[in-house]
Design a protein around this motif. Structure first.
Motif, PDB file in Angstrom:
ATOM      1  N   GLN A  99       0.809  -1.234  -0.099  1.00 39.19           N
ATOM      2  CA  GLN A  99       0.106   0.306  -0.111  1.00 39.19           C
ATOM      3  C   GLN A  99       0.820   1.151  -0.009  1.00 39.19           C
ATOM      4  N   GLY A 100       0.710   2.239  -0.950  1.00 37.17           N
ATOM      5  CA  GLY A 100       1.318   3.258  -0.749  1.00 37.17           C
ATOM      6  C   GLY A 100       1.105   4.093  -2.291  1.00 37.17           C
ATOM      7  N   HIS A 101       2.240   4.921  -2.719  1.00 34.90           N
ATOM      8  CA  HIS A 101       2.221   5.446  -4.081  1.00 34.90           C
ATOM      9  C   HIS A 101       3.197   4.760  -4.819  1.00 34.90           C
ATOM     10  N   TYR A 102       2.847   4.791  -6.196  1.00 33.93           N
ATOM     11  CA  TYR A 102       3.751   4.155  -7.218  1.00 33.93           C
ATOM     12  C   TYR A 102       3.960   5.336  -8.213  1.00 33.93           C
ATOM     13  N   ILE A 103       5.037   5.750  -8.260  1.00 32.12           N
ATOM     14  CA  ILE A 103       5.418   7.018  -9.214  1.00 32.12           C
ATOM     15  C   ILE A 103       6.261   6.495 -10.434  1.00 32.12           C
ATOM     16  N   LEU A 104       5.840   6.965 -11.494  1.00 29.92           N
ATOM     17  CA  LEU A 104       6.156   6.533 -12.990  1.00 29.92           C
ATOM     18  C   LEU A 104       6.756   7.752 -13.388  1.00 29.92           C
ATOM     19  N   ARG A 105       8.141   7.593 -14.037  1.00 31.36           N
ATOM     20  CA  ARG A 105       8.842   8.760 -14.589  1.00 31.36           C
ATOM     21  C   ARG A 105       9.531   8.298 -16.027  1.00 31.36           C
ATOM     22  N   ASN A 106       9.667   9.344 -16.796  1.00 28.55           N
ATOM     23  CA  ASN A 106      10.308   8.971 -18.116  1.00 28.55           C
ATOM     24  C   ASN A 106      11.722   9.182 -18.015  1.00 28.55           C
ATOM     25  N   ARG A 107      12.267   9.028 -19.104  1.00 30.23           N
ATOM     26  CA  ARG A 107      13.951   9.128 -19.241  1.00 30.23           C
ATOM     27  C   ARG A 107      14.455  10.288 -18.602  1.00 30.23           C
ATOM     28  N   ARG A 108      13.700  11.582 -18.864  1.00 33.79           N
ATOM     29  CA  ARG A 108      14.150  12.730 -18.630  1.00 33.79           C
ATOM     30  C   ARG A 108      13.784  12.986 -16.935  1.00 33.79           C
ATOM     31  N   ASP A 109      13.220  11.923 -16.385  1.00 35.93           N
ATOM     32  CA  ASP A 109      13.004  12.104 -15.048  1.00 35.93           C
ATOM     33  C   ASP A 109      11.681  12.877 -14.545  1.00 35.93           C
TER      34      ASP A 109
END
Length: 290
Positions: free
Chosen positions: A184-194
């Motif tokens: 349980q929590g937050h899942y943060i998706l980032r691209n190659r440029r962060d």
């Protein structure tokens, strides 16, 4: 009269030369739709990250486009990008046959926020929201841990005991299998440029709540209606049969008590009396059931 014509022509040219300015903010991964003017001959794009560049995305008469797709004809033409990314931020310019600017459409892209409830043991799916897997990085932040699960498309979870063999990467999403309370929590998706592409909050629940529009509930309702109808009809049929049996028991005896009369042929009087008696009983039963 001549001055009236000149004034009308000047007004027409001023309206034709007017440029429509519009803008829109879209969450990452949403669809971008631009209505093309009936006078538009081309659509150009200037990226927000590099205003010195201009790309030709659509031109009238050309079948192949460098990006996007067009649907509709005439004044109902629309140009689409199914899933916008940060690379699609910028200004979209429509030009007419004389290369004159007809309209400008500015697009800003923002991170997408999702809220998901899962039952323990299920899989959690994090959509890539239009970016390539090789450009995706996924991190988790919760009470149990703060870790990186995927970096540039490669799984980092194999080095984590709690996530070993539970994180799987696919072309359209990242899967976390067999979720439990520690997930349980937050899942943060980032691209190659962060840049943050999406933030997904996951909480556990005991069961999923199905709404009235759920196909499963509709199917159960559809199956339940005939069952109820059959049940009601069955009760009515049994009630009629019970009434019929009671009526037959109370019918007076018209013939002598004793052994059955011998069988008579169709043309004999005994057969006629037997047929009439049977017909009378059938008519009586029919009246009682109706």
């Amino acid at each position: 009269m001549m001055w009236s014509v000149v004034i009308l022509l000047a007004a027409a040219f001023s309206v034709e030369s007017y440029t429509v300015h519009d803008h829109e903010r879209l969450a990452h991964g949403r669809q971008l739709k631009i209505f093309l003017s009936k006078n538009a001959e081309k659509l150009e794009f200037t990226p927000a990250d590099d205003p010195s560049k201009t790309f030709l995305y659509w031109e009238k008469g050309r079948l192949r486009m460098s990006k996007g797709r067009v649907s509709g004809t005439g004044s109902d033409r629309r140009w689409y990008i199914d899933k916008v990314t940060y690379e699609d931020q910028g200004t979209y310019i429509q030009r007419d046959f004389w290369n004159k600017e007809i309209s400008t459409f500015k697009v800003a892209v923002t991170p997408r926020h999702n809220y998901v409830k899962c039952v323990a043991g299920e899989s959690l799916y994090i959509s890539l929201e239009g970016i390539d897997l090789a450009d995706a990085s996924l991190s988790f932040s919760g009470e149990a841990a703060n870790v990186t699960l995927v970096r540039d498309g490669a799984r980092m979870s194999q080095d984590l005991v709690d996530y070993w063999d539970r994180v799987q990467t696919h072309s359209m999403n990242i899967e976390i299998r067999n979720v439990n309370f520690s997930d349980q929590g937050h899942y943060i998706l980032r691209n190659r440029r962060d840049r943050v592409v999406s933030v997904t909050r996951m909480d556990l629940t005991d069961h999923h709540e199905y709404t009235g529009g759920n196909p499963l509930m509709a199917l159960l309702l559809l199956l339940g209606i005939p069952a109820g109808i059959c049940c009601c009809c069955r009760k009515k049929i049994f009630k009629k049969k019970a009434n019929t049996a009671a009526t037959l028991q109370t019918l007076p005896s018209t013939g002598p008590v004793g052994p059955s009369p011998p069988y008579s042929g169709p043309g004999q009087p005994g057969a006629v009396r037997l047929h009439l008696s049977f017909l009378s009983v059938c008519l009586h039963i029919s009246d009682s059931t109706s």
